[in-house]
Design a protein around this motif. Structure first.
Motif, short mmCIF file in Angstrom:
data_model
loop_
_atom_site.label_atom_id
_atom_site.label_comp_id
_atom_site.label_asym_id
_atom_site.label_seq_id
_atom_site.Cartn_x
_atom_site.Cartn_y
_atom_site.Cartn_z
N MET A 26 36.65 42.02 40.92
CA MET A 26 35.02 41.80 41.85
C MET A 26 35.37 41.18 43.72
O MET A 26 36.72 40.13 43.14
CB MET A 26 34.49 40.47 41.27
CG MET A 26 33.86 40.57 39.97
SD MET A 26 32.56 39.74 39.46
CE MET A 26 33.79 39.01 38.40
N ASN A 27 34.99 41.48 44.81
CA ASN A 27 35.99 41.75 45.77
C ASN A 27 35.36 40.20 46.05
O ASN A 27 34.09 39.96 46.86
CB ASN A 27 35.48 42.43 46.64
CG ASN A 27 36.22 42.44 47.98
OD1 ASN A 27 36.73 40.99 48.68
ND2 ASN A 27 35.72 43.21 49.32
N THR A 28 36.32 38.92 45.96
CA THR A 28 35.75 37.60 46.29
C THR A 28 36.14 37.56 47.86
O THR A 28 35.53 35.99 48.30
CB THR A 28 37.16 37.28 45.03
OG1 THR A 28 37.75 37.12 46.09
CG2 THR A 28 36.23 36.75 44.39
N GLN A 29 35.85 38.22 48.79
CA GLN A 29 35.73 37.70 50.00
C GLN A 29 34.27 38.61 50.50
O GLN A 29 34.84 38.13 51.71
CB GLN A 29 37.15 38.53 50.43
CG GLN A 29 38.76 37.75 49.73
CD GLN A 29 39.83 37.81 51.42
OE1 GLN A 29 39.30 38.85 51.89
NE2 GLN A 29 40.44 37.23 50.52
N ARG A 30 34.00 39.08 49.91
CA ARG A 30 32.49 40.00 50.29
C ARG A 30 31.32 39.42 49.70
O ARG A 30 30.97 39.33 48.08
CB ARG A 30 32.64 41.09 49.67
CG ARG A 30 31.91 42.08 50.46
CD ARG A 30 32.33 43.79 50.35
NE ARG A 30 31.35 45.30 50.16
CZ ARG A 30 31.32 45.27 51.94
NH1 ARG A 30 31.54 44.91 52.64
NH2 ARG A 30 30.73 46.78 51.48
N LYS A 47 31.41 35.75 47.10
CA LYS A 47 31.74 34.84 47.38
C LYS A 47 31.35 33.22 46.50
O LYS A 47 32.13 32.48 46.71
CB LYS A 47 31.44 34.43 49.17
CG LYS A 47 32.31 34.59 49.92
CD LYS A 47 31.52 35.25 50.64
CE LYS A 47 32.27 36.05 52.05
NZ LYS A 47 31.90 35.59 53.36
N ASP A 48 30.33 34.13 45.80
CA ASP A 48 29.69 32.55 44.72
C ASP A 48 30.32 32.81 43.39
O ASP A 48 29.88 33.70 42.87
CB ASP A 48 28.48 32.90 44.86
CG ASP A 48 26.82 31.65 44.37
OD1 ASP A 48 27.89 31.64 43.17
OD2 ASP A 48 26.46 31.51 44.79
N LEU A 49 30.94 31.75 43.04
CA LEU A 49 30.98 31.16 40.94
C LEU A 49 30.42 32.05 40.78
O LEU A 49 29.86 32.86 39.69
CB LEU A 49 32.39 29.76 41.29
CG LEU A 49 32.42 29.79 39.69
CD1 LEU A 49 33.63 31.08 39.20
CD2 LEU A 49 32.76 28.04 39.70
N LYS A 50 28.80 31.70 40.61
CA LYS A 50 27.86 31.71 40.21
C LYS A 50 27.84 33.05 39.81
O LYS A 50 27.52 34.09 38.71
CB LYS A 50 26.54 30.77 40.31
CG LYS A 50 26.72 29.55 40.08
CD LYS A 50 25.51 28.37 39.85
CE LYS A 50 25.69 27.01 39.63
NZ LYS A 50 24.30 26.05 39.70
N ASP A 68 32.38 46.20 46.80
CA ASP A 68 32.05 45.20 45.83
C ASP A 68 32.27 44.88 44.72
O ASP A 68 33.53 44.65 44.56
CB ASP A 68 30.00 44.88 45.48
CG ASP A 68 29.78 44.90 47.08
OD1 ASP A 68 30.09 44.27 47.78
OD2 ASP A 68 28.83 45.94 47.87
N LEU A 69 32.82 45.84 43.49
CA LEU A 69 32.88 45.99 42.88
C LEU A 69 34.11 46.78 42.70
O LEU A 69 33.86 48.56 42.72
CB LEU A 69 31.99 46.34 41.48
CG LEU A 69 30.85 45.22 41.11
CD1 LEU A 69 30.28 45.83 40.39
CD2 LEU A 69 31.74 43.79 41.19
N ILE A 70 35.38 47.47 41.80
CA ILE A 70 36.50 48.49 41.71
C ILE A 70 37.29 47.91 40.45
O ILE A 70 37.28 47.14 39.72
CB ILE A 70 37.16 48.50 42.26
CG1 ILE A 70 38.39 49.13 42.38
CG2 ILE A 70 37.76 46.94 42.40
CD1 ILE A 70 39.05 50.00 43.39
N LEU A 71 37.47 49.27 39.62
CA LEU A 71 37.85 49.45 38.01
C LEU A 71 39.00 49.53 38.80
O LEU A 71 39.52 51.14 38.86
CB LEU A 71 37.01 51.07 37.39
CG LEU A 71 37.68 50.71 36.32
CD1 LEU A 71 36.77 49.92 35.07
CD2 LEU A 71 36.12 52.44 35.40
N GLY A 72 39.63 48.69 37.46
CA GLY A 72 41.72 48.67 38.06
C GLY A 72 41.73 48.55 35.93
O GLY A 72 41.60 48.62 35.15
#
Length: 552
Positions: free
Chosen positions: A310-314, A318-321, A441-445
């Motif tokens: 999850m792109n935590t900068q986007r 950015k919201d933990l919940k 926003d999301l990426i499969l890795g």
């Protein structure tokens, strides 16, 4: 000290979700084998670059047949992986509180042309891996060596002073900080010796000067690579490689489905072949219908990880919940089915993967087999995103990855999140994703550690230095507390202490929920009936090319 390292199988594993672990079909591996015959290795790769500076090969796969390094991996069925001497007499003598490592070369080592291998050849091979024109290889050593951060290779900057060669058989490395896993680092491709007078950076990868049991006889990119015996290889100095076949042919650009059907039929040259690309769900189903082929299948135990970053900068991520909501919304059972079922994967809950020493099991987001949609909706409501969240999911455009992306989409959308899948060419996707400002926003890795230490699970994916600039921190996650734990664990020369710190980092990262651990993959590989010593050990999830032999 922040380090910027490059993941090994990193890109390959992430791109194809080719993941790992333990034993399967075939006979037990031995350190001696019957010599003779032609082994054919079928691969979907469209090219094989043999330049050690540019290679991300595992020690037991392709380049390990041609090039030796200071150390290598002793991989045996039913046993834990070990780092062992290769060109060197031991795995390294450490001093200066873990910052200086010294190696001595064995007697009688020669290149394929008969010239002696010296410590200066090893030094030069490492130095050229820093050259910008030879980028793409494993880069763990580049920021660990003193002066490595600014060094641009021998073509422009001359010698790297932190690598000393006091005589023809001794090589000394000076590191920026203590690094307990250095013996594993010197088993990587860049530590193969390269004779300076034979080096052409534009062509060396076509036909490198061999030090292993095989040398190149023909290399037609996209079609076939043929290896024959290196008569100047001395078995008495190399306890790991058995050098069974007289010739090894890599057939490139092979369709996995077609190759699988050929191996199932087990006729002609298929008898002496194996498929180096792991089988997908469709291929596994075909093999399972054929009892003879099923006996020739080597399947790993659960190992490497597939995950949703999850792109935590986007935006809302950015919201933990919001991120925690996605942890609960994912449907694990549907994703496992999309990967090929229980034969292909089991559910993951931790970042350190099975088969890695020091791993501790835990589950911070228990959600049952199908996910916990109610919990996800509750967290989204608390975050103020009950029904307005729209996210883009990047996934490679091949059928397997698209099926997995659809399973993720369907699970997450149950919580009221609108997910749009963006299919991308795998190379384009990871080039963009590891850049400085991607718009996913999301990426499969997926991730196969480069060596059997939790270091390989945690540092490349979650160290803040790995955000952008080609790093594989796809969650774009940054935590000073985690960075500190990574530094402490990396510097620890006591394995027990290091393992404890890595386990702490694992759980601390998951408290911030930057990724959803999805599965630990079980990779399956198929071989013909005349292929012997074909197995997968506890690490990595690939056949050990160095010990494969043929029935005579």
């Amino acid at each position: 000290m922040r380090r910027h390292l490059t993941g090994a199988i990193a890109l390959a594993a992430a791109a194809t979700l080719a993941l790992t672990a333990c034993s399967g079909g075939g006979s037990s591996a031995e350190k001696t084998g019957t010599a003779g015959g032609t082994l054919t290795i079928l691969t979907s790769a469209t090219q094989i670059d043999l330049d050690p500076a540019k290679s991300q090969n595992l020690a037991i796969t392709t380049l390990g047949l041609i090039e030796r390094r200071l150390t290598t991996w002793d991989i045996e069925k039913g046993k834990d992986p070990k780092v062992v001497p290769d060109l060197a007499t031991d795995t390294g003598t450490v001093s200066d509180d873990g910052k200086t490592w010294t190696y001595t070369l064995k007697d009688g080592l020669k290149f394929a042309d008969g010239t002696p291998i010296t410590s200066e050849d090893v030094k030069y091979g490492i130095e050229r891996s820093f050259a910008p024109e030879l980028s793409g290889g494993l880069g763990y050593h580049k920021s660990l060596l003193v002066g490595g951060e600014d060094y641009q290779g021998p073509y422009t900057d001359g010698d790297l002073d932190s690598i000393e060669t006091p005589d023809d058989k001794t090589i000394v490395f000076h590191l920026n900080a203590s690094y307990g896993d250095w013996p594993w680092i010197v088993s990587m491709p860049a530590f193969a010796p390269v004779p300076k007078d034979k080096d052409d950076p534009k062509t060396y990868g076509q036909d490198p000067v061999a030090t292993g049991p095989y040398k190149v006889s023909s290399n037609k990119q996209g079609t076939a690579l043929e290896l024959v015996r290196n008569t100047n290889w001395d078995k008495s100095t190399d306890p790991v490689r058995t050098a069974g076949p007289d010739k090894i042919i890599f057939k490139e650009s092979q369709d996995v489905s077609t190759s699988t059907q050929s191996l199932i039929s087990d006729a002609g040259s298929a008898k002496t072949s194996f498929l180096a690309t792991y089988l997908g769900a469709a291929e596994l189903a075909l093999v399972n219908k054929n009892p003879s082929a099923k006996e020739r299948l080597a399947t790993s135990d659960a190992g490497p990880i597939s995950y949703l970053a999850m792109n935590t900068q986007r935006g809302a991520l950015k919201d933990l919940k919001v991120r925690q909501a996605i942890e609960y919304a994912v449907d694990p059972k549907a994703f496992i089915i999309a990967q090929g079922g229980s034969q292909a994967a089991i559910r993951a809950t931790t970042l350190i993967t099975p088969g890695i020493p020091g791993r501790q099991e835990y589950d911070l987001y228990p959600s049952g087999d199908d996910g916990d949609v109610a919990k996800a909706k509750q967290l989204l409501k608390e975050a103020g995103h009950a029904d307005d969240l729209k996210l883009t999911l990047w996934a490679a455009n091949d059928p397997s990855n698209q099926a997995q992306a659809q399973a993720l989409e369907q699970g997450i959308e149950r919580a009221g999140i609108d997910v749009t899948i963006k299919p991308l060419d795998v190379n384009t996707m990871y080039t963009d994703a590891t850049g400085d400002d991607p718009d996913y926003d999301l990426i499969l890795g997926g991730w196969q550690p480069d060596f059997p230490s939790a270091n390989g699970n945690i540092q490349p994916l979650f160290d803040s230095s790995q955000v952008g600039g080609g790093g594989y921190n796809l969650a774009r996650y940054s935590s000073p507390e985690v960075d500190k734990l990574i530094d402490q664990a990396t510097a620890a020369t006591d394995p027990a202490q290091a393992q404890s710190l890595w386990a702490q980092a694992d759980k601390r990262i998951m408290q911030d929920a930057p990724v959803v651990p999805l599965t630990y993959a079980k990779q399956s590989f198929l071989a013909g009936s005349d292929v012997e010593n074909f197995f997968i050990a506890s690490f990595p999830a690939y056949p050990n090319y160095l010990t494969v032999t043929l029935k005579q």
